[in-house]
Design an enzyme around this catalytic site. Sequence first.
Site, PDB file in Angstrom:
ATOM      1  N   ARG A 196      14.911  47.283  62.715  1.00 13.42           N
ATOM      2  CA  ARG A 196      14.075  47.338  61.512  1.00 13.42           C
ATOM      3  C   ARG A 196      14.789  46.646  60.363  1.00 13.42           C
ATOM      4  NH1 ARG A 196      14.565  52.556  60.780  1.00 13.42           N
ATOM      5  NH2 ARG A 196      15.253  52.895  62.882  1.00 13.42           N
ATOM      6  N   LYS A 252      29.916  55.043  84.210  1.00  8.25           N
ATOM      7  CA  LYS A 252      31.295  54.568  84.038  1.00  8.25           C
ATOM      8  C   LYS A 252      32.035  54.566  85.377  1.00  8.25           C
ATOM      9  CE  LYS A 252      31.393  56.142  79.230  1.00  8.25           C
ATOM     10  NZ  LYS A 252      31.632  57.305  78.347  1.00  8.25           N
TER      11      LYS A 252
END
Length: 438
Positions: A53, A211
């Site tokens: 935005r 991970k």
Amino acid sequence: MDSPVSDPRPLRVALLGAGVVGGAVARLLTEHADDMAARVGAPLEIVGIAVRRAGRDRSDLGVDPSLFTTDADDLVTRADVVVEVIGGIEPARSLILRAMDHGASVVTANKALLAEDGPALYTAAAEKGVDLYYEAAVAGAIPLLRPLRESLAGDEVRKVLGIVNGTTNYVLDKMDTTGAGFSDAVEQAQALGYAEADPTADVEGFDAAAKAAILASLAFHTRVSGTDVYREGITEVSAADVAAAREMDAVVKLLAICERGERGVSVRVHPAMIPRSHPLAGVREAFNAVFVEADAAGELMFYGKGAGGDPTASAVLGDLVAVARHRVGGGLGPGESSYADLPVLTMGDAETRYHISLDVEDRSGVLAQVAAAFADHDVSIETVRQQLVAASDGESARANLIIVTHTATDAALSSTVERLRTLDVVRGVNSVMRVEGS
Ligand code: HSE
């Protein structure tokens, strides 16, 4: 300051995302512009920062406000290096591929995308002759992927055992040090900003599993995706489990475990007891640490901050300097190494140990029946401890049996527990926890 930069053609850097990490990257890159230029051999010029935005006040970052844009598709075509810190699968994947298509090297912190689609990104990078670096994707500030990709490239990694999620480590640490239950400890973590309002990705182990996939792929030169990783979070860990660990002079941690065995590699995320003497047991609060065992190097330990704006930005900027140096001096960093192509084992085939606490009748033959359940599944018992439990009026005598096994397959251990649940002499299974690190 005298600059050793002889060819001052700036390298164009596009930043995708200006959140906690992106903001820190923009600020540090601006504050340390001269040092970065000296280290790279050319100035690094931010040519744009893509945000979702427009119009938010970002004066705290100290960058030219005209750099902010909502047109990420255009921005990635105007850069030598694209730094992606927006996270998630889309639009990150399309933007990275578009950036590579236009000849840009990519630095990303996006563990979810790498765990889901790492090979596609590597393939695109190889086809376009660009770099793909992602040190910040695992364990934030801790230099870990570069050691696995480069420093240990001449060795054989046998095992990677890590605390790679700070939120869950904070929660389990609070449960251990204060005796708090899971929900109370999560509330404390949320109040201090360690846990998200919706902590699912952390407490259910999704973050750690992504991970683990990245670590295993690098450690074993084998493609491991997030869906290959067995995952169990910490929501079922009770105050009683933590207390049972304490009695064993152990502590409960959420571990990412990547292990190479005779039959393949086991990659899993689950809570486990580790002895307090193990280096990972001393990792407190929201810190991360990863223990690596390699044939020639022996045991290595990496420790530090696994999250946060500045720590993660440190890893991103280190990658940015590396790929920018390649732009200036030529060459590329390592690409994908998946030549070993080892089989990835199911959890049932993983070899582990269990700590089991049983509420049993205290009469003759009970131990024999319990021991037979283990023997029938070929699980060898390492230690047995019996504590008498005060029985209520009119109740038959009871005892608490605490059994720790030797290593066996997870399938055999879990079948043993199923059998124990069916025995009349077993009133209840108080807790079952895997044991690692000894
Ligand atoms: N949410 C993660 C953690 C940090 O708690 O460690 C980002 O991977």
